[in-house]
Design a protein around this motif. Structure first.
Motif, PDB file in Angstrom:
ATOM      1  N   LEU A   1      60.012 -37.047 -32.096  1.00 61.98           N
ATOM      2  CA  LEU A   1      60.807 -36.417 -31.032  1.00 61.98           C
ATOM      3  C   LEU A   1      61.242 -35.016 -31.451  1.00 61.98           C
ATOM      4  CD1 LEU A   1      63.018 -39.397 -29.855  1.00 61.98           C
ATOM      5  CD2 LEU A   1      61.512 -38.084 -28.409  1.00 61.98           C
ATOM      6  N   ARG A   2      61.667 -34.897 -32.713  1.00 60.85           N
ATOM      7  CA  ARG A   2      62.114 -33.595 -33.220  1.00 60.85           C
ATOM      8  C   ARG A   2      60.977 -32.572 -33.166  1.00 60.85           C
ATOM      9  NH1 ARG A   2      65.570 -35.810 -37.941  1.00 60.85           N
ATOM     10  NH2 ARG A   2      67.615 -35.861 -36.963  1.00 60.85           N
TER      11      ARG A   2
ATOM     12  N   LYS B   1      71.799 -45.087 -36.091  1.00 55.95           N
ATOM     13  CA  LYS B   1      73.072 -45.198 -36.812  1.00 55.95           C
ATOM     14  C   LYS B   1      73.635 -46.629 -36.725  1.00 55.95           C
ATOM     15  CE  LYS B   1      76.549 -41.937 -38.052  1.00 55.95           C
ATOM     16  NZ  LYS B   1      77.011 -42.732 -39.099  1.00 55.95           N
TER      17      LYS B   1
ATOM     18  N   THR C   1      69.742 -40.686 -27.991  1.00 57.98           N
ATOM     19  CA  THR C   1      69.793 -42.164 -27.918  1.00 57.98           C
ATOM     20  C   THR C   1      69.176 -42.775 -29.169  1.00 57.98           C
ATOM     21  OG1 THR C   1      69.350 -41.854 -25.582  1.00 57.98           O
ATOM     22  CG2 THR C   1      69.321 -44.105 -26.374  1.00 57.98           C
TER      23      THR C   1
ATOM     24  N   ARG D   1      66.599 -38.301 -25.124  1.00 56.73           N
ATOM     25  CA  ARG D   1      65.933 -39.416 -25.796  1.00 56.73           C
ATOM     26  C   ARG D   1      66.217 -39.389 -27.303  1.00 56.73           C
ATOM     27  NH1 ARG D   1      59.610 -39.829 -24.828  1.00 56.73           N
ATOM     28  NH2 ARG D   1      60.217 -39.651 -22.667  1.00 56.73           N
ATOM     29  N   LEU D   2      66.236 -38.203 -27.880  1.00 56.82           N
ATOM     30  CA  LEU D   2      66.520 -38.040 -29.309  1.00 56.82           C
ATOM     31  C   LEU D   2      67.954 -38.487 -29.618  1.00 56.82           C
ATOM     32  CD1 LEU D   2      65.701 -36.946 -32.147  1.00 56.82           C
ATOM     33  CD2 LEU D   2      66.623 -34.753 -31.441  1.00 56.82           C
TER      34      LEU D   2
ATOM     35  N   THR E   1      80.742 -44.988 -34.621  1.00 52.83           N
ATOM     36  CA  THR E   1      79.323 -45.115 -34.954  1.00 52.83           C
ATOM     37  C   THR E   1      78.444 -44.607 -33.831  1.00 52.83           C
ATOM     38  OG1 THR E   1      79.929 -47.118 -36.081  1.00 52.83           O
ATOM     39  CG2 THR E   1      77.610 -46.793 -35.713  1.00 52.83           C
ATOM     40  N   ILE E   2      78.885 -44.909 -32.619  1.00 52.51           N
ATOM     41  CA  ILE E   2      78.033 -44.615 -31.471  1.00 52.51           C
ATOM     42  C   ILE E   2      78.028 -43.111 -31.152  1.00 52.51           C
ATOM     43  CG2 ILE E   2      77.665 -45.249 -29.052  1.00 52.51           C
ATOM     44  CD1 ILE E   2      79.298 -47.875 -30.152  1.00 52.51           C
TER      45      ILE E   2
ATOM     46  N   TYR F   1      64.298 -47.100 -25.240  1.00 49.92           N
ATOM     47  CA  TYR F   1      65.349 -46.766 -26.210  1.00 49.92           C
ATOM     48  C   TYR F   1      66.705 -47.235 -25.717  1.00 49.92           C
ATOM     49  CZ  TYR F   1      61.943 -43.752 -28.492  1.00 49.92           C
ATOM     50  OH  TYR F   1      60.850 -43.284 -29.132  1.00 49.92           O
ATOM     51  N   GLU F   2      66.961 -46.981 -24.432  1.00 50.78           N
ATOM     52  CA  GLU F   2      68.251 -47.372 -23.861  1.00 50.78           C
ATOM     53  C   GLU F   2      68.453 -48.879 -23.972  1.00 50.78           C
ATOM     54  OE1 GLU F   2      70.870 -45.825 -22.762  1.00 50.78           O
ATOM     55  OE2 GLU F   2      70.128 -43.770 -22.844  1.00 50.78           O
TER      56      GLU F   2
ATOM     57  N   LEU G   1      69.055 -49.899 -27.572  1.00 48.17           N
ATOM     58  CA  LEU G   1      70.417 -49.557 -27.980  1.00 48.17           C
ATOM     59  C   LEU G   1      71.409 -50.556 -27.391  1.00 48.17           C
ATOM     60  CD1 LEU G   1      72.329 -47.537 -29.383  1.00 48.17           C
ATOM     61  CD2 LEU G   1      72.423 -46.279 -27.263  1.00 48.17           C
TER      62      LEU G   1
ATOM     63  N   ASP H   1      62.213 -43.644 -22.443  1.00 47.38           N
ATOM     64  CA  ASP H   1      63.678 -43.499 -22.356  1.00 47.38           C
ATOM     65  C   ASP H   1      64.333 -44.845 -22.149  1.00 47.38           C
ATOM     66  OD1 ASP H   1      63.870 -40.850 -22.689  1.00 47.38           O
ATOM     67  OD2 ASP H   1      63.738 -40.334 -20.566  1.00 47.38           O
TER      68      ASP H   1
ATOM     69  N   LEU I   1      54.630 -35.810 -29.181  1.00 49.54           N
ATOM     70  CA  LEU I   1      54.378 -36.744 -28.082  1.00 49.54           C
ATOM     71  C   LEU I   1      53.459 -36.089 -27.068  1.00 49.54           C
ATOM     72  CD1 LEU I   1      58.029 -37.914 -27.533  1.00 49.54           C
ATOM     73  CD2 LEU I   1      56.251 -39.240 -28.594  1.00 49.54           C
TER      74      LEU I   1
ATOM     75  N   ARG J   1      60.304 -25.847 -27.673  1.00 51.32           N
ATOM     76  CA  ARG J   1      61.147 -24.653 -27.825  1.00 51.32           C
ATOM     77  C   ARG J   1      60.281 -23.425 -28.139  1.00 51.32           C
ATOM     78  NH1 ARG J   1      65.038 -26.455 -31.394  1.00 51.32           N
ATOM     79  NH2 ARG J   1      66.167 -27.387 -29.677  1.00 51.32           N
TER      80      ARG J   1
ATOM     81  N   ARG K   1      64.969 -34.040 -21.119  1.00 56.78           N
ATOM     82  CA  ARG K   1      64.741 -35.481 -21.225  1.00 56.78           C
ATOM     83  C   ARG K   1      64.500 -35.883 -22.688  1.00 56.78           C
ATOM     84  NH1 ARG K   1      60.446 -37.196 -17.108  1.00 56.78           N
ATOM     85  NH2 ARG K   1      62.015 -36.518 -15.635  1.00 56.78           N
TER      86      ARG K   1
ATOM     87  N   ARG L   1      68.942 -41.485 -32.108  1.00 57.60           N
ATOM     88  CA  ARG L   1      69.815 -41.274 -33.275  1.00 57.60           C
ATOM     89  C   ARG L   1      71.002 -42.229 -33.265  1.00 57.60           C
ATOM     90  NH1 ARG L   1      71.921 -35.854 -33.675  1.00 57.60           N
ATOM     91  NH2 ARG L   1      72.613 -36.469 -35.735  1.00 57.60           N
ATOM     92  N   ARG L   2      71.536 -42.477 -32.070  1.00 54.94           N
ATOM     93  CA  ARG L   2      72.645 -43.440 -31.955  1.00 54.94           C
ATOM     94  C   ARG L   2      72.189 -44.829 -32.374  1.00 54.94           C
ATOM     95  NH1 ARG L   2      74.492 -42.333 -26.014  1.00 54.94           N
ATOM     96  NH2 ARG L   2      75.750 -44.189 -26.200  1.00 54.94           N
ATOM     97  N   LEU L   3      71.028 -45.184 -31.867  1.00 57.35           N
ATOM     98  CA  LEU L   3      70.452 -46.498 -32.191  1.00 57.35           C
ATOM     99  C   LEU L   3      70.216 -46.617 -33.699  1.00 57.35           C
ATOM    100  CD1 LEU L   3      69.193 -49.141 -31.126  1.00 57.35           C
ATOM    101  CD2 LEU L   3      67.058 -47.922 -30.853  1.00 57.35           C
TER     102      LEU L   3
ATOM    103  N   VAL M   1      77.290 -39.876 -32.259  1.00 58.19           N
ATOM    104  CA  VAL M   1      76.587 -39.111 -33.285  1.00 58.19           C
ATOM    105  C   VAL M   1      76.724 -37.636 -32.933  1.00 58.19           C
ATOM    106  CG1 VAL M   1      74.354 -38.727 -34.373  1.00 58.19           C
ATOM    107  CG2 VAL M   1      74.960 -40.998 -33.571  1.00 58.19           C
TER     108      VAL M   1
ATOM    109  N   ILE N   1      59.708 -42.407 -34.898  1.00 53.63           N
ATOM    110  CA  ILE N   1      60.222 -41.994 -33.587  1.00 53.63           C
ATOM    111  C   ILE N   1      61.033 -40.698 -33.642  1.00 53.63           C
ATOM    112  CG2 ILE N   1      61.649 -42.724 -31.629  1.00 53.63           C
ATOM    113  CD1 ILE N   1      60.713 -45.637 -32.389  1.00 53.63           C
TER     114      ILE N   1
ATOM    115  N   ARG O   1      65.510 -34.296 -25.363  1.00 56.79           N
ATOM    116  CA  ARG O   1      66.745 -34.157 -26.152  1.00 56.79           C
ATOM    117  C   ARG O   1      67.650 -35.359 -25.930  1.00 56.79           C
ATOM    118  NH1 ARG O   1      69.370 -28.417 -26.807  1.00 56.79           N
ATOM    119  NH2 ARG O   1      70.737 -29.812 -27.931  1.00 56.79           N
TER     120      ARG O   1
END
Lengths: 213, 143
Positions: free
Chosen positions: A176-177, A31, A25, A22-23, B135-136, B7-8, B11, B4, A6, A184, A18, A27-29, B138, A172, A20
């Protein structure tokens, strides 16, 4: 797979935190979407199988009804058949509702019929059978219509969710990764530079101290 | 809008969609059978209808216990498993499902994909999928 990073205004620790977040969120999305896709795909497969099954059943039923009707019409006058078809069902209606599967609203059709009032035995029993057979066909046709409409709805949703899952999976999240990895490495590099700088300063100071003594 | 926030909001929207079809108030089987058009209202204000034939099947299978059955039955999906596995926790619902599937009634009852298909075929309108809260969460990626 996307290996781009990015565009960052400045490679700072705050930016790293920030990213991390975002990553996490993303990943949650990913899943949630993947689970939803799984349910929808299973639903689609089961609907597809049901549609095939119902279609073949309708063909069989129609054939059976036609054969029965042919047999009955050989010894029943046409006006009796016509009269029977008029009195057999007094009212019929289709209840149109909806049901929801994994966030997709699917149609629900139910056939309701009220049997007409006539004396039992007025018409031949085989004619009654023909009536029942056609009613069953009508019920099946409605269920097939419901299933086929559901296939379209679920299919559209599967396409939409799959597009999102693919975007997250292939663009995405990898991006991000790789950005996090880049940051790092940048910090590690900065730390190493700092260490060497401090060593150098220490050496210079030590040399100056010797000279002053 | 920053990335950000995008994404939020995505989600949030997805979770809203996933949970929107959950009934705002579940109804008992006898109450539903009394209604002309058996239905429940969902959280998003929509209507989820039940097929009368499926309600009658549940009534027939459960007998006296049918008055304790609350509908829709929530089938919770467990994402941590390798294959989609679902779990039913409601005691009366477990009895109904185990009778339909012809398996031993053990609470909580784990339902496998092939059994899910059978359930969908027999009592499709009586069940609703719920995405498990697991699920949420992770697990964090190792550095």
């Amino acid at each position: 797979m996307s290996q781009q990073i990015l565009r960052l205004a400045r490679p700072t620790k705050i930016e790293f935190i920030r990213l991390r977040r975002r990553l996490a969120t993303a990943r949650r999305l990913h899943k949630v979407l993947r689970d939803r896709l799984l349910i929808l795909t299973q639903e689609l497969i089961s609907l597809y199988r049901e549609a095939i099954e119902r279609r073949s059943r309708i063909h069989e039923e129609v054939m059976r009804c036609e054969t029965e009707l042919m047999r009955t019409s050989s010894y029943t006058p046409p006006w009796v058949i016509e009269e029977f078809s008029n009195v057999r069902i007094s009212t019929s209606s289709v209840v149109v509702g909806s049901r929801v599967v994994a966030g997709v609203r699917l149609p629900l059709l139910e056939y309701e019929a009220k049997t007409g009032e006539y004396e039992h035995g007025t018409y031949p029993l085989t004619l009654e059978e023909v009536g029942k057979c056609y009613e069953e066909v009508l019920r099946e046709v409605l269920r097939l219509a419901e299933v086929e409409a559901s296939i379209f709805e679920v299919g559209r949703e599967v396409q939409r969710v799959r597009r999102k899952v693919n975007a997250l999976e292939n663009i995405i999240i990898p991006r991000l990764r790789s950005t996090i990895k880049y940051l790092r490495m940048k910090f590690e590099e900065r730390e190493r530079e700092d260490k060497i700088r401090r060593k150098r300063i220490k050496q210079i100071l030590a040399r100056k101290g010797v000279m002053l003594r | 809008m920053s990335e950000d926030r995008i994404y939020e909001s995505l989600l949030r929207n997805e979770l809203r969609v996933v949970n929107s079809y959950i009934a705002s108030k579940r109804k008992s089987l006898p109450d539903l059978l009394k209604e002309e058009y058996p239905h429940v209202l969902t959280l998003d204000g929509g209507v989820h209808m039940f097929r009368r034939s499926e309600l009658l099947l549940a009534m027939e299978e459960l007998g006296e216990e049918s008055s304790r059955l609350m509908l829709p039955i929530y089938v919770e999906l467990i994402p941590t498993q390798t294959i989609t596995t679902a779990v039913v926790r409601d005691e009366v619902a477990v009895k109904l499902i185990s009778r339909i599937l012809g398996v031993e009634s053990v609470s909580p009852l784990y339902v496998y994909p092939i059994q899910l298909m059978e359930l969908r075929r027999r009592i499709g309108t009586l069940i609703q999928y719920v995405i498990s809260p697991e699920t949420i969460n992770v697990p964090q990626e190792s550095d």
